[in-house]
Scaffold this motif. Structure first.
Motif, PDB file in Angstrom:
ATOM      1  N   ARG A 169      43.001 133.362  -4.933  1.00  0.00           N
ATOM      2  CA  ARG A 169      43.868 134.445  -5.386  1.00  0.00           C
ATOM      3  C   ARG A 169      44.826 133.886  -6.438  1.00  0.00           C
ATOM      4  NH1 ARG A 169      43.686 139.000  -2.160  1.00  0.00           N
ATOM      5  NH2 ARG A 169      42.807 138.693  -0.056  1.00  0.00           N
ATOM      6  N   ALA A 170      44.875 134.533  -7.587  1.00  0.00           N
ATOM      7  CA  ALA A 170      45.729 134.035  -8.670  1.00  0.00           C
ATOM      8  C   ALA A 170      47.197 134.090  -8.301  1.00  0.00           C
ATOM      9  CB  ALA A 170      45.466 134.835  -9.946  1.00  0.00           C
ATOM     10  N   SER A 171      47.595 135.081  -7.541  1.00  0.00           N
ATOM     11  CA  SER A 171      49.015 135.287  -7.244  1.00  0.00           C
ATOM     12  C   SER A 171      49.575 134.264  -6.267  1.00  0.00           C
ATOM     13  CB  SER A 171      49.230 136.700  -6.683  1.00  0.00           C
ATOM     14  OG  SER A 171      48.459 136.878  -5.501  1.00  0.00           O
ATOM     15  N   THR A 172      48.729 133.797  -5.331  1.00  0.00           N
ATOM     16  CA  THR A 172      49.219 132.897  -4.276  1.00  0.00           C
ATOM     17  C   THR A 172      48.533 131.537  -4.257  1.00  0.00           C
ATOM     18  OG1 THR A 172      47.617 133.726  -2.656  1.00  0.00           O
ATOM     19  CG2 THR A 172      49.736 134.898  -2.820  1.00  0.00           C
ATOM     20  N   GLY A 173      47.384 131.420  -4.951  1.00  0.00           N
ATOM     21  CA  GLY A 173      46.602 130.193  -4.884  1.00  0.00           C
ATOM     22  C   GLY A 173      45.783 130.064  -3.620  1.00  0.00           C
ATOM     23  N   GLU A 174      45.787 131.099  -2.778  1.00  0.00           N
ATOM     24  CA  GLU A 174      45.042 131.060  -1.522  1.00  0.00           C
ATOM     25  C   GLU A 174      43.543 130.999  -1.789  1.00  0.00           C
ATOM     26  OE1 GLU A 174      44.235 133.968   2.367  1.00  0.00           O
ATOM     27  OE2 GLU A 174      45.383 134.678   0.627  1.00  0.00           O
ATOM     28  N   ARG A 175      42.854 130.100  -1.128  1.00  0.00           N
ATOM     29  CA  ARG A 175      41.405 129.973  -1.243  1.00  0.00           C
ATOM     30  C   ARG A 175      40.742 131.043  -0.384  1.00  0.00           C
ATOM     31  NH1 ARG A 175      38.996 125.389  -2.570  1.00  0.00           N
ATOM     32  NH2 ARG A 175      40.497 125.601  -4.276  1.00  0.00           N
ATOM     33  N   VAL A 176      39.863 131.860  -1.007  1.00  0.00           N
ATOM     34  CA  VAL A 176      39.207 132.942  -0.278  1.00  0.00           C
ATOM     35  C   VAL A 176      37.688 132.769  -0.212  1.00  0.00           C
ATOM     36  CG1 VAL A 176      41.030 134.612  -0.710  1.00  0.00           C
ATOM     37  CG2 VAL A 176      39.148 134.404  -2.356  1.00  0.00           C
ATOM     38  N   PHE A 177      37.148 131.821  -0.986  1.00  0.00           N
ATOM     39  CA  PHE A 177      35.696 131.605  -0.959  1.00  0.00           C
ATOM     40  C   PHE A 177      35.389 130.194  -1.415  1.00  0.00           C
ATOM     41  CE2 PHE A 177      31.557 131.367  -3.014  1.00  0.00           C
ATOM     42  CZ  PHE A 177      30.723 131.969  -2.083  1.00  0.00           C
ATOM     43  N   GLU A 178      34.416 129.563  -0.743  1.00  0.00           N
ATOM     44  CA  GLU A 178      33.853 128.287  -1.180  1.00  0.00           C
ATOM     45  C   GLU A 178      32.342 128.358  -1.013  1.00  0.00           C
ATOM     46  OE1 GLU A 178      35.572 125.206   1.196  1.00  0.00           O
ATOM     47  OE2 GLU A 178      37.504 125.250   0.153  1.00  0.00           O
ATOM     48  N   GLY A 179      31.624 127.886  -2.012  1.00  0.00           N
ATOM     49  CA  GLY A 179      30.166 127.895  -1.924  1.00  0.00           C
ATOM     50  C   GLY A 179      29.551 126.703  -2.622  1.00  0.00           C
ATOM     51  N   LYS A 180      28.424 126.233  -2.068  1.00  0.00           N
ATOM     52  CA  LYS A 180      27.652 125.149  -2.672  1.00  0.00           C
ATOM     53  C   LYS A 180      26.189 125.555  -2.674  1.00  0.00           C
ATOM     54  CE  LYS A 180      30.644 121.381  -0.938  1.00  0.00           C
ATOM     55  NZ  LYS A 180      31.089 120.837  -2.234  1.00  0.00           N
ATOM     56  N   ALA A 181      25.496 125.204  -3.759  1.00  0.00           N
ATOM     57  CA  ALA A 181      24.043 125.386  -3.821  1.00  0.00           C
ATOM     58  C   ALA A 181      23.434 124.087  -4.321  1.00  0.00           C
ATOM     59  CB  ALA A 181      23.678 126.534  -4.763  1.00  0.00           C
ATOM     60  N   GLU A 182      22.399 123.602  -3.629  1.00  0.00           N
ATOM     61  CA  GLU A 182      21.739 122.350  -3.987  1.00  0.00           C
ATOM     62  C   GLU A 182      20.236 122.555  -3.987  1.00  0.00           C
ATOM     63  OE1 GLU A 182      23.042 119.397  -1.192  1.00  0.00           O
ATOM     64  OE2 GLU A 182      24.765 118.845  -2.434  1.00  0.00           O
ATOM     65  N   ALA A 183      19.547 121.814  -4.853  1.00  0.00           N
ATOM     66  CA  ALA A 183      18.093 121.916  -4.925  1.00  0.00           C
ATOM     67  C   ALA A 183      17.491 120.582  -5.338  1.00  0.00           C
ATOM     68  CB  ALA A 183      17.682 123.005  -5.915  1.00  0.00           C
ATOM     69  N   LEU A 184      16.254 120.347  -4.917  1.00  0.00           N
ATOM     70  CA  LEU A 184      15.454 119.224  -5.382  1.00  0.00           C
ATOM     71  C   LEU A 184      14.475 119.734  -6.427  1.00  0.00           C
ATOM     72  CD1 LEU A 184      14.471 117.445  -2.029  1.00  0.00           C
ATOM     73  CD2 LEU A 184      16.260 116.767  -3.638  1.00  0.00           C
ATOM     74  N   SER A 185      14.299 118.981  -7.495  1.00  0.00           N
ATOM     75  CA  SER A 185      13.327 119.367  -8.520  1.00  0.00           C
ATOM     76  C   SER A 185      12.898 118.143  -9.286  1.00  0.00           C
ATOM     77  CB  SER A 185      13.926 120.405  -9.479  1.00  0.00           C
ATOM     78  OG  SER A 185      14.844 119.772 -10.361  1.00  0.00           O
ATOM     79  N   ARG A 186      11.856 118.293 -10.083  1.00  0.00           N
ATOM     80  CA  ARG A 186      11.395 117.199 -10.932  1.00  0.00           C
ATOM     81  C   ARG A 186      12.042 117.270 -12.310  1.00  0.00           C
ATOM     82  NH1 ARG A 186       4.966 116.719 -10.077  1.00  0.00           N
ATOM     83  NH2 ARG A 186       5.310 114.964 -11.515  1.00  0.00           N
ATOM     84  N   SER A 187      12.940 118.191 -12.489  1.00  0.00           N
ATOM     85  CA  SER A 187      13.686 118.320 -13.743  1.00  0.00           C
ATOM     86  C   SER A 187      15.129 117.895 -13.529  1.00  0.00           C
ATOM     87  CB  SER A 187      13.647 119.768 -14.241  1.00  0.00           C
ATOM     88  OG  SER A 187      14.503 119.934 -15.357  1.00  0.00           O
ATOM     89  N   ASN A 188      15.712 117.260 -14.550  1.00  0.00           N
ATOM     90  CA  ASN A 188      17.144 116.965 -14.526  1.00  0.00           C
ATOM     91  C   ASN A 188      17.881 117.705 -15.634  1.00  0.00           C
ATOM     92  OD1 ASN A 188      16.189 115.553 -16.729  1.00  0.00           O
ATOM     93  ND2 ASN A 188      17.243 113.632 -16.236  1.00  0.00           N
ATOM     94  N   LYS A 189      17.275 118.759 -16.159  1.00  0.00           N
ATOM     95  CA  LYS A 189      17.855 119.511 -17.273  1.00  0.00           C
ATOM     96  C   LYS A 189      18.811 120.576 -16.733  1.00  0.00           C
ATOM     97  CE  LYS A 189      13.814 118.801 -20.217  1.00  0.00           C
ATOM     98  NZ  LYS A 189      12.704 119.458 -20.941  1.00  0.00           N
ATOM     99  N   LEU A 190      20.083 120.374 -16.994  1.00  0.00           N
ATOM    100  CA  LEU A 190      21.089 121.300 -16.472  1.00  0.00           C
ATOM    101  C   LEU A 190      20.899 122.710 -17.015  1.00  0.00           C
ATOM    102  CD1 LEU A 190      24.233 118.987 -16.600  1.00  0.00           C
ATOM    103  CD2 LEU A 190      23.111 119.867 -14.547  1.00  0.00           C
ATOM    104  N   GLN A 191      20.439 122.837 -18.266  1.00  0.00           N
ATOM    105  CA  GLN A 191      20.287 124.171 -18.843  1.00  0.00           C
ATOM    106  C   GLN A 191      19.214 124.990 -18.129  1.00  0.00           C
ATOM    107  OE1 GLN A 191      19.736 121.258 -20.366  1.00  0.00           O
ATOM    108  NE2 GLN A 191      18.119 121.358 -21.914  1.00  0.00           N
ATOM    109  N   TYR A 192      18.335 124.313 -17.412  1.00  0.00           N
ATOM    110  CA  TYR A 192      17.367 124.990 -16.558  1.00  0.00           C
ATOM    111  C   TYR A 192      17.885 125.144 -15.129  1.00  0.00           C
ATOM    112  CZ  TYR A 192      13.688 124.771 -13.018  1.00  0.00           C
ATOM    113  OH  TYR A 192      12.955 124.952 -11.881  1.00  0.00           O
ATOM    114  N   LEU A 193      18.488 124.084 -14.597  1.00  0.00           N
ATOM    115  CA  LEU A 193      18.877 124.053 -13.191  1.00  0.00           C
ATOM    116  C   LEU A 193      20.058 124.957 -12.884  1.00  0.00           C
ATOM    117  CD1 LEU A 193      18.588 120.187 -12.778  1.00  0.00           C
ATOM    118  CD2 LEU A 193      17.100 121.871 -11.671  1.00  0.00           C
ATOM    119  N   VAL A 194      21.109 124.905 -13.703  1.00  0.00           N
ATOM    120  CA  VAL A 194      22.346 125.611 -13.366  1.00  0.00           C
ATOM    121  C   VAL A 194      22.136 127.127 -13.264  1.00  0.00           C
ATOM    122  CG1 VAL A 194      24.719 126.100 -14.063  1.00  0.00           C
ATOM    123  CG2 VAL A 194      23.818 123.775 -14.242  1.00  0.00           C
ATOM    124  N   PRO A 195      21.460 127.786 -14.233  1.00  0.00           N
ATOM    125  CA  PRO A 195      21.249 129.232 -14.072  1.00  0.00           C
ATOM    126  C   PRO A 195      20.517 129.592 -12.782  1.00  0.00           C
ATOM    127  CG  PRO A 195      20.803 128.583 -16.328  1.00  0.00           C
ATOM    128  CD  PRO A 195      20.972 127.312 -15.551  1.00  0.00           C
TER     129      PRO A 195
END
Length: 223
Positions: A169-195
């Motif tokens: 929350r911008a007004s208080t700085g309170e954290r309201v969400f945390e998320g992580k996504a991880e994957a294994l692949s044979r590519s290390n190209k961020l322009q493919y992986l991140v989307p």
């Protein structure tokens, strides 16, 4: 009033660009797995609240590559009902975003049995992969020895990629969400992986707090 109008137009343009990137990705993709973990506490239900995406790592702030991925996050946030603004000072929610990929590790496998097998000098053959941190020695790419029955042993590199997303929350700085996504692949190209990882993060968003789910995203080598 003029500033808000400019923010709205800028946000709309970013969303349009990100939408075209996501549509292009979906049009030619086959799935691979990503593990997504999400936690939330009093995340407001989406009803037009304003948000801005910022770099969680100061070293990424203002970068052209980061801005591209931020546009994709903006698009996904807008799809679930939040409203992007260009200036974080005008936002009700601050979305902190980070991404990365490791240096990879070598995976060794054998073929020649009609289906893929994996060989460990300690445990013999199995249908499961063996992991090796050592890139040299007799198990390097292309090793073949009739003493072990004639299989071809090959190696390839597997990379672990991930994104982190936090919402405050911008007004208080309170954290309201945390998320992580991880994957294994044979590519290390961020322009493919991140989307793809962003897409996985927002599949079923915001998800059940504390739950880790496996979600399909698209591998590069099958496009």
């Amino acid at each position: 009033m003029m500033n808000l109008s400019l923010n709205s137009r800028t946000g709309a343009m970013k969303v349009a660009v990100a939408a075209s990137l996501m549509l292009g990705l979906a049009a030619c993709a086959s799935p691979f797995r990503a593990d997504v973990s999400r936690f939330q506490s009093q995340l407001p239900a989406p009803s037009g609240q304003t948000f801005a995406v910022v770099a969680d790592d100061p070293a990424l702030a203002g970068g052209i590559e980061f801005n591209r991925y931020a546009d994709i996050v903006e698009y996904q946030m807008s799809q679930v009902g939040y409203t992007p603004v260009a200036d974080p000072a005008d936002a009700q929610l601050i979305v902190r975003f980070d991404y990365g990929v490791d240096n990879g590790r070598e995976r060794v496998r054998t073929t020649g049995f009609g289906r893929s097998h994996y060989y460990s000098p300690w445990y013999g053959y199995s249908a499961y992969p063996s992991y090796w941190g050592y890139r040299g020695g007799p198990w390097h790419y292309g090793f073949h020895d009739p003493f072990f029955g004639g299989p071809e042993i090959s190696s390839y590199t597997v990379y672990t990629s991930g994104i982190d997303m936090k919402i405050d929350r911008a007004s208080t700085g309170e954290r309201v969400f945390e998320g992580k996504a991880e994957a294994l692949s044979r590519s290390n190209k961020l322009q493919y992986l991140v989307p793809n990882l962003v897409e996985a993060m927002f599949t079923g968003f915001p998800g059940n707090s504390g739950e880790t789910v496996r979600i399909s995203v698209a591998p590069e080598d099958r496009r």
